[in-house]
Design an enzyme around this catalytic site. Sequence first.
Site, PDB file in Angstrom:
ATOM      1  N   ALA B  26       0.847  -1.192   0.000  1.00  0.00           N
ATOM      2  CA  ALA B  26       0.000   0.000   0.000  1.00  0.00           C
ATOM      3  C   ALA B  26       0.878   1.237   0.000  1.00  0.00           C
ATOM      4  O   ALA B  26       0.657   2.195   0.711  1.00  0.00           O
ATOM      5  CB  ALA B  26      -0.933  -0.007   1.214  1.00  0.00           C
ATOM      6  N   ILE B  29       2.635   2.820  -5.419  1.00  0.00           N
ATOM      7  CA  ILE B  29       1.747   2.233  -6.416  1.00  0.00           C
ATOM      8  C   ILE B  29       0.444   1.821  -5.751  1.00  0.00           C
ATOM      9  O   ILE B  29      -0.638   2.023  -6.289  1.00  0.00           O
ATOM     10  CB  ILE B  29       2.419   1.015  -7.097  1.00  0.00           C
ATOM     11  CG1 ILE B  29       3.614   1.478  -7.926  1.00  0.00           C
ATOM     12  CG2 ILE B  29       1.430   0.261  -7.969  1.00  0.00           C
ATOM     13  CD1 ILE B  29       4.401   0.364  -8.578  1.00  0.00           C
ATOM     14  N   ASN B  57       6.883   9.615   2.353  1.00  0.00           N
ATOM     15  CA  ASN B  57       5.880   8.979   1.483  1.00  0.00           C
ATOM     16  C   ASN B  57       4.904  10.011   0.920  1.00  0.00           C
ATOM     17  O   ASN B  57       4.211   9.760  -0.052  1.00  0.00           O
ATOM     18  CB  ASN B  57       5.017   7.966   2.266  1.00  0.00           C
ATOM     19  CG  ASN B  57       5.822   6.834   2.878  1.00  0.00           C
ATOM     20  OD1 ASN B  57       5.466   6.331   3.926  1.00  0.00           O
ATOM     21  ND2 ASN B  57       6.908   6.442   2.237  1.00  0.00           N
ATOM     22  N   ARG B  60       3.754  11.333  -2.736  1.00  0.00           N
ATOM     23  CA  ARG B  60       3.105  10.516  -3.752  1.00  0.00           C
ATOM     24  C   ARG B  60       2.022   9.608  -3.209  1.00  0.00           C
ATOM     25  O   ARG B  60       1.118   9.241  -3.932  1.00  0.00           O
ATOM     26  CB  ARG B  60       4.153   9.687  -4.496  1.00  0.00           C
ATOM     27  CG  ARG B  60       4.939   8.753  -3.589  1.00  0.00           C
ATOM     28  CD  ARG B  60       6.211   8.259  -4.253  1.00  0.00           C
ATOM     29  NE  ARG B  60       6.847   7.226  -3.454  1.00  0.00           N
ATOM     30  CZ  ARG B  60       7.568   7.445  -2.373  1.00  0.00           C
ATOM     31  NH1 ARG B  60       7.726   8.680  -1.926  1.00  0.00           N
ATOM     32  NH2 ARG B  60       8.124   6.457  -1.705  1.00  0.00           N
ATOM     33  N   CYS B 174      37.288  -7.016   3.415  1.00  0.00           N
ATOM     34  CA  CYS B 174      38.509  -6.280   3.711  1.00  0.00           C
ATOM     35  C   CYS B 174      38.466  -4.860   3.150  1.00  0.00           C
ATOM     36  O   CYS B 174      39.045  -3.947   3.709  1.00  0.00           O
ATOM     37  CB  CYS B 174      39.739  -7.044   3.227  1.00  0.00           C
ATOM     38  SG  CYS B 174      39.690  -7.372   1.476  1.00  0.00           S
TER      39      CYS B 174
END
Lengths: 520, 627
Positions: B26, B29, B57, B60, B174
Amino acid sequence: MAQRNNKYDRQLRIWGEHGQTALETARVCVLNCGPTGSEALKNLVLGGIGSFTIVDASKVSAADLGNNYLVDWESLGQSKAKSVCALLQELNESVGAKFVEESPEALLESNPAFFAQFTLVIATQMTEAPLLKLEEICRQQKVMLVIARSYGLAGLVRISVTEHDIIESKPDNKVEDLRLHKPWPELQSYVDEFDIDTQDHNIHKHIPFAILLIKIAEDWKKSHDGKLPANVRLFKEAITARRRVEEDEDNYNEALKSAYIVLFPPSISSQLRAVLEDKASDVDASSSDFWIMVSALKQFMANEGQGEPPLDGAIPDMHSFTDYYIKLQKIYQARAEADVTAVEGHVARILKQIGRESSPIPRSTIKLFCKNARNLRVLRCKMLSDEFSSRSGPELQRLLAVEESSHPALYVLLRAVDHFAATYNRFPGVFDGEMEEDVSRLKSLAVGLLNDMGGGGASLPEDVVSEICRFGAGEIHCVASIVGGIASQECIKLLTRQFTPIQGTFIYNAMSATSLVLNV
Amino acid sequence: MSRSEELNQQMDINGIEKEKVLMVGAGGIGCELLKTLVLTGFQHIHLIDMDTIEVSNLNRQFLFRKSHVGQSKAKVAREAVLKFRPGVEIVAHHANVKNQEFDIDFFKQFSVVLNGLDNLEARRHVNRMCLAAGVPLVESGTTGYLGQVTVHIKGQTECYECQPKPAPKSYPVCTITSTPSKLIHCIVWAKELALAKLFGDKGQVSDLDVRPTSNEDGAVSNDPDEAQFFEVRSGENSKAYAERVFDRIFGQNIVTALQNEDTWKARRRPDPLFLEKVLTEDDVVTTNGVCSSEGTISASASLGLKNPQETWSVKDNARVFLESVQLFLDKRSKDVGKLVFDKDDQLAVEFVTAAANLRAHSFGIPMQSLFEAKGMAGNIIHAIATTNAIIAGLIVLEALKILSNKTKECRMTYCVEHPSGKMLLMPVEMAEPNPRCYVCSETPLVLELNTATATMREVLEKVVKRKLGVTDPVIMQGSNLLHESGEDIEEDMVAYYTALLDKKFVDYPTPITTGVVLTVEDYHQDFRCSLHVKHRETFDEEKEPEGMVITGDLASLNNTDASAQPSTAAPSKIQNGHAEEEEDDDVVMVEPVPKAATAGTKRKLEEEDTQPTEKRLRVTESVPIEV
């Protein structure tokens, strides 16, 4: 500030602080707030435009509740513009919200000056006649225009601007400009510090590939009359000969991968050439900063640049010791800075010539321009009135004949439905009983339209004509979501002046999930 | 006629209002999708999302408001939509889709499953559940202006895992602990080691700790003294603690590392940073007493560093480091001991930025701004409303085709940034199932390892879970159970499995060596595959540091380019985060291979030998951004 940066974090990473500022100063007007208009605007409000104004005379009906998320039960019977405006305001309180309860068509007649206050107008679900009028007003008042339409399972998006200059076109395949084919003195002298045949294996495998390529090309030239290898294969063989197989050397892998850039350094793209050759680059006092910089760029290329645009200064990741890499990076950056300074000098001289010394162009702007010099773009859109004239008929005729897809036909039919509406005062197919008659009426209108444009004789697929009639001008939410989404995306490209917007008419067919940009 | 009836008629479908659909996710999209589903006439929707709402969030995910921050996405999305369309049945699950409650029977009740997910692991899991339940799946993802929608129907199209999914970027240990050469190495160090050491779960065994040589240059080593060193001593205030830790990790540890002359023979020697040299008496840390900005505890707010795009000086990085450590101890003490990096945690991002920059400075690597460092640390994916809206519309159209039995017309659609070839939306016909896919076909895999040293524990971690995406593995040798996980296992079996976990493969009752076939199963996912064991003595330390390689069809799946090495399980390399934290919402990078022909023809030809041009589109999960 922190909240703003957090809220917009994910998009700041696409268009940057300056792109966001451009959005935040934009004033956007949306004509008609059905699902297409509402969806387009919703996306822009979420993105944080400065302000919006909705123009729509209609009242919220039960049908609107079925396809527009931005109206609710409580607003049934009330102004749709007001209702959508209120809900959008909730989405982002930092966006200014206004509405005008009037039809766009009426407003165009009564108050054309109204549109001058906007940066950009989105015209949704409008027919041909008022669009032509709107375009004329927008062009006069230098307001950008984006047209969006959802019609059943078909959609259309079209941009109309006189001229749109793009510095940050951000193409998918960025050209790496490393000048390995002609290293400048500072780079050359750093290259000279290296012994690529060193017996220290650890150093051997940590020499940056750029250095390897310059060295190996240099050695080749020495033994081949100053000529570079005739093809990449030969050059790669020369590179392979120097690597130590047992050492598994990543820097040599990188050198092999990039070998071609020595033999085929980036050329001047056709788009850049078009910009350089554009008449607007012959500047005068009325020229924009963009064209003054283009003019300076031409002088730079003719002089200091020896045919090349400024170096952007970026180098790719290389397998290397950090200090080698950083030194190399500094050499490239220093050269890029020097190029900016040279262009800045040309800009200053030009400004003086045209009598604009008093308003210089900031170095930061020139720097951004230089960094993106290879990717400059200028977009000029044909006026709708030209597109609809006789000149585009033959091209349409050609497209109808060669295109396997339904898009050229949809393009013609989306115009024909407007002519239908002008003639019958309704769209085709809205009454089930008259479907068959509407199909033939629409077809003859479309054929007439093609004839008028000089594209007679082209055939329109029968099934597309009946499909358009079957749509009955319905605005379906998922199509509106796609068309509104694309329209708002183009608005963002225009407002931020980043990325290249659609050039032509975008036609979407939801049934086949296909789209096409038509240039007629 | 209502709009949805109108659509039904045009799409030739009857009764979408009766269909039951499952939405997973949810987020970006998901919000768009839920709205579009409801306005298309769907009446029965289940929604699963385990996340809560974040400030980032709100650009959008339009169903959420500032006041919802911290609440369940699934629940708030449901309430937001019901407020507008009260007649619809929406069931919200604030839960992980991998939970046992969402079993095959749960999936079977739906006509179609729609994914709007943000991570590879969950996508793979849902793919397997859909295959097992025989329910069609519409998969989606966006990043920035790019997006895609694909359809997966068992037996008809390829499954989500038929195509390669590159593993997340990982770095040799490393490089992270001793010889960083890029800022990203320092960021991974700051996030995975420094942050974890100071504020993480002390009981958690990190990748670094299991590596035998990790102490050699002592960047952050693992001897017991070391562990104690990072405890706050009795009577020690947070300032003293921060200063003590500073000198240890940026000063003393570098001094120790410098003693290993071999490492620095051809490398630039790092400069140890001690506090008294970095911050002189005149540079005492002065805070303005306001340690939060709009409710968020922040060291940069406290120090008055306002511009997140600006790169801090070394002194400022030192100040932010000290201040963030103190703020964690003083204001976020409940998180200390269990902190996990989160890209939306302002203070954690500040700590990581400062620590990474200080380390970078001592290794002669250029530093970066908070904004850039945050992007790297969080593997942040660009996300905007426009693309999500387009993609959600496309998902619904594909779902409608599935429901109207027009599966032949289903397309995989890519949304591209630049209209290349005149298309902004590029539809591609769905491919057939890949006969060599180990998920949707029964293709065996080859597992190469040193059977004299390898153990079940390693294979489970490095191959079965991370590489094969199995959640609850059952391992069998013939009909003999070698490992099981889950709750209702008999005690004696648990003891037996535990005893086997660390046993060398050759010492098994029936030794596991070349020729033995192990079966891996996950009952929950209804997943099964065979591993053909092959003994091998040596492995390339750089390229195969985990000492086991999975090849055969899995390898060919994972290698699109011929020059790539056989694919290896990622483990003892340090990943920049774990799969689930890897990505922001809506990921999946779309990479259309047929490039716009802007380059000269000649160059194009030249490029072809290194970058094979494929007809089909290649889809890759995004990897962390490297700068």
